[in-house]
Design an enzyme around this catalytic site. Structure first.
Site, PDB file in Angstrom:
ATOM      1  N   HIS A  98       8.234   1.793   2.163  1.00 47.75           N
ATOM      2  CA  HIS A  98       8.103   1.495   3.798  1.00 47.75           C
ATOM      3  C   HIS A  98       9.217   1.993   4.001  1.00 47.75           C
ATOM      4  O   HIS A  98      10.376   0.820   4.775  1.00 47.75           O
ATOM      5  CB  HIS A  98       6.749   0.595   3.893  1.00 47.75           C
ATOM      6  CG  HIS A  98       5.606   0.800   3.410  1.00 47.75           C
ATOM      7  ND1 HIS A  98       5.132   1.080   3.647  1.00 47.75           N
ATOM      8  CD2 HIS A  98       5.755  -0.392   2.530  1.00 47.75           C
ATOM      9  CE1 HIS A  98       3.731   0.644   2.680  1.00 47.75           C
ATOM     10  NE2 HIS A  98       3.962  -0.814   1.759  1.00 47.75           N
ATOM     11  N   LYS A 142      -1.018   9.247  -2.191  1.00 47.16           N
ATOM     12  CA  LYS A 142      -0.959   8.094  -1.896  1.00 47.16           C
ATOM     13  C   LYS A 142      -2.661   7.659  -1.306  1.00 47.16           C
ATOM     14  O   LYS A 142      -2.889   8.343  -0.522  1.00 47.16           O
ATOM     15  CB  LYS A 142      -1.269   7.201  -1.197  1.00 47.16           C
ATOM     16  CG  LYS A 142      -0.632   6.083  -0.379  1.00 47.16           C
ATOM     17  CD  LYS A 142      -0.424   4.818  -1.923  1.00 47.16           C
ATOM     18  CE  LYS A 142      -0.946   3.514  -1.327  1.00 47.16           C
ATOM     19  NZ  LYS A 142       0.316   2.474  -1.448  1.00 47.16           N
ATOM     20  N   HIS A 181      -2.870   2.134  -4.108  1.00 43.92           N
ATOM     21  CA  HIS A 181      -3.088   0.170  -3.321  1.00 43.92           C
ATOM     22  C   HIS A 181      -4.440   0.193  -3.916  1.00 43.92           C
ATOM     23  O   HIS A 181      -5.492   0.161  -3.329  1.00 43.92           O
ATOM     24  CB  HIS A 181      -2.928   0.380  -1.806  1.00 43.92           C
ATOM     25  CG  HIS A 181      -3.415  -0.551  -1.168  1.00 43.92           C
ATOM     26  ND1 HIS A 181      -2.010  -1.632  -0.774  1.00 43.92           N
ATOM     27  CD2 HIS A 181      -4.093  -1.720  -1.545  1.00 43.92           C
ATOM     28  CE1 HIS A 181      -2.269  -2.967  -0.980  1.00 43.92           C
ATOM     29  NE2 HIS A 181      -4.020  -3.097  -0.901  1.00 43.92           N
TER      30      HIS A 181
HETATM   31  C1  NCD Z   1       2.506  -2.450   3.667  1.00 42.48           C
HETATM   32  C2  NCD Z   1       2.476  -2.033   4.585  1.00 42.48           C
HETATM   33  O1  NCD Z   1       3.507  -3.380   5.995  1.00 42.48           O
HETATM   34  O2  NCD Z   1       3.289  -0.664   5.424  1.00 42.48           O
HETATM   35  N1  NCD Z   1       2.362  -4.232   3.590  1.00 42.48           N
HETATM   36  C3  NCD Z   1       2.335  -4.626   2.637  1.00 42.48           C
HETATM   37  O3  NCD Z   1       1.367  -5.898   3.224  1.00 42.48           O
HETATM   38  N2  NCD Z   1       2.851  -4.713   0.997  1.00 42.48           N
HETATM   39  C4  NCD Z   1       1.212  -1.735   3.338  1.00 42.48           C
HETATM   40  C5  NCD Z   1       0.840  -1.540   1.111  1.00 42.48           C
HETATM   41  O4  NCD Z   1       1.634  -1.155   1.415  1.00 42.48           O
HETATM   42  O5  NCD Z   1      -0.229  -2.142   1.669  1.00 42.48           O
HETATM   43 ZN    ZN Z   2       3.344  -0.308   0.235  1.00 42.35          ZN
END
Ligand code: NCD
Ligand code: ZN
Length: 346
Positions: free
Chosen positions: A17, A101, A138
């Protein structure tokens, strides 16, 4: 003999991210410092849905890259019930789009536009099965009555397995797996099913997050599980099996949104990911398998060349954890596993 130095092909991050704007400018150099490429998550607000959105986002990332840095963002599209198969195909054919995704609606940060009715994405999934474009998943159900610790295992049974049965040939990355159920399921899935594993799920269990006080910087989704599941993650990652590879899921949130009565999910691991990973593999006596997990299995699945460049990791005194990084979007706390890590990237 104990190993104190390790040279491997440069790693890639198969789940990252970067956000956008000021946050992206702040975090991007930390991934670019160590990783050659990364699969960039599309859960912006609004999400990256069309090939045009992805092209523009990619340009913003390349513009934000520090001078002289070589880093290739591999773009993904956020699957919605309105996604047009022809747009996805055109994006993939042009080489821009590397994966799609799937967020179940409401599963995690910025997933409100995700899929609730899987029949409505059938056309996209069939096109992807025909063309070989991977689906990154996910893997958690969002039904309110399902316990948060069971959501991954229930997803496999209720959603993932049915999708794979009705769409033969669909290539799937089960992302950030956290349970022995997921590791076992992926192991039986043949060449079309792989999984990524994060740093935090290799190093921590739910006790680390909850015993002796609640630690918001360990809160992520899928949520940390019990110790036996963490051990299963370490076994899978260090096995040498090309089914498993690194996707850090490094997910920056500003400090105030994490240390909050309703804190955001996500661990920001990018600056220390490779140090931590080497520590885990060293402890498991599996340093010989680190290059496969971090640098070879991902490219093999995505049909990409292994990076030419090499990096060297060295073992010594415990590293200093940075605490936090400053960004124009506020400070972001850097993941710290709470125990000494002896490996640094030279
Ligand atoms: C991710 C995010 O903050 O975008 N958060 C996380 O806890 N992994 C989203 C995700 O990948 O689930
Ligand atoms: Zn993620």
């Amino acid at each position: 003999m104990t190993r104190t130095s390790l040279t491997i092909r440069q790693p890639d991050d198969w789940h990252l991210h970067l956000r956008d704007g000021a946050m992206m400018e702040g975090v991007l150099p930390h991934s670019a410092a160590h990783f050659a490429r990364a699969i960039i998550m599309p859960n912006l607000v609004p999400p990256v849905v069309t090939a045009l959105d992805a092209a523009k986002y990619r340009d913003r990332i390349l513009t934000a890259l520090p001078e002289g840095t070589d880093f290739e963002p591999l773009m993904t599209l956020y699957l919605t019930e309105d996604t047009d198969p022809a747009d996805v195909k055109a994006g993939a054919d042009s080489g821009l789009v590397k994966a799609v995704k799937l967020y179940p609606a409401g599963a995690t940060t910025n997933s409100a536009s995700g899929v609730a009715d899987f029949d409505r994405v059938r056309g996209v999934l069939e096109m992807m099965a025909d063309t070989g474009l991977p689906l990154c998943v996910h893997g958690e159900v969002t039904r309110p009555e399902v316990d948060i610790f069971d959501r991954e295992a229930v997803f496999i049974e209720e959603v993932l397995d049915p999708i794979r049965r009705t769409t033969p040939g669909l290539r799937v990355v089960m992302e950030h797996i956290t349970t022995s159920e997921a590791a076992d399921y992926v192991a039986t899935g043949g060449d079309d099913l792989v999984a990524t594993i994060t740093i935090q799920h290799l190093m921590l269990d739910r006790n680390a997050m909850l015993v002796g006080g609640i630690r918001p910087h360990y809160y992520c989704l899928p949520i940390l599980k019990r110790g036996s599941h963490r051990e299963a993650m370490v076994r899978a990652a260090t096995s040498g099996d090309p089914t498993y590879f690194l996707g850090t899921d490094s997910a920056p949130h500003s400090k105030d949104t994490k240390e909050n009565a309703c804190g955001c999910a996500g661990c920001f691991t990018a600056p220390v990911a490779l140090s931590c990973l080497a520590e885990v593999f060293d402890e498991a006596g599996a340093l010989d398998h680190l290059e496969g997990f971090a640098s070879r299995h991902g490219p093999a699945f995505y049909g990409q060349p292994v990076n030419d460049r090499e990096i060297t990791l060295e073992k010594g005194d415990p590293i200093e954890f940075p605490g936090q990084i400053e960004t124009e979007a506020g400070p972001v706390t850097v993941f710290n596993p709470g125990r000494p890590v002896h490996w640094r990237v030279l």
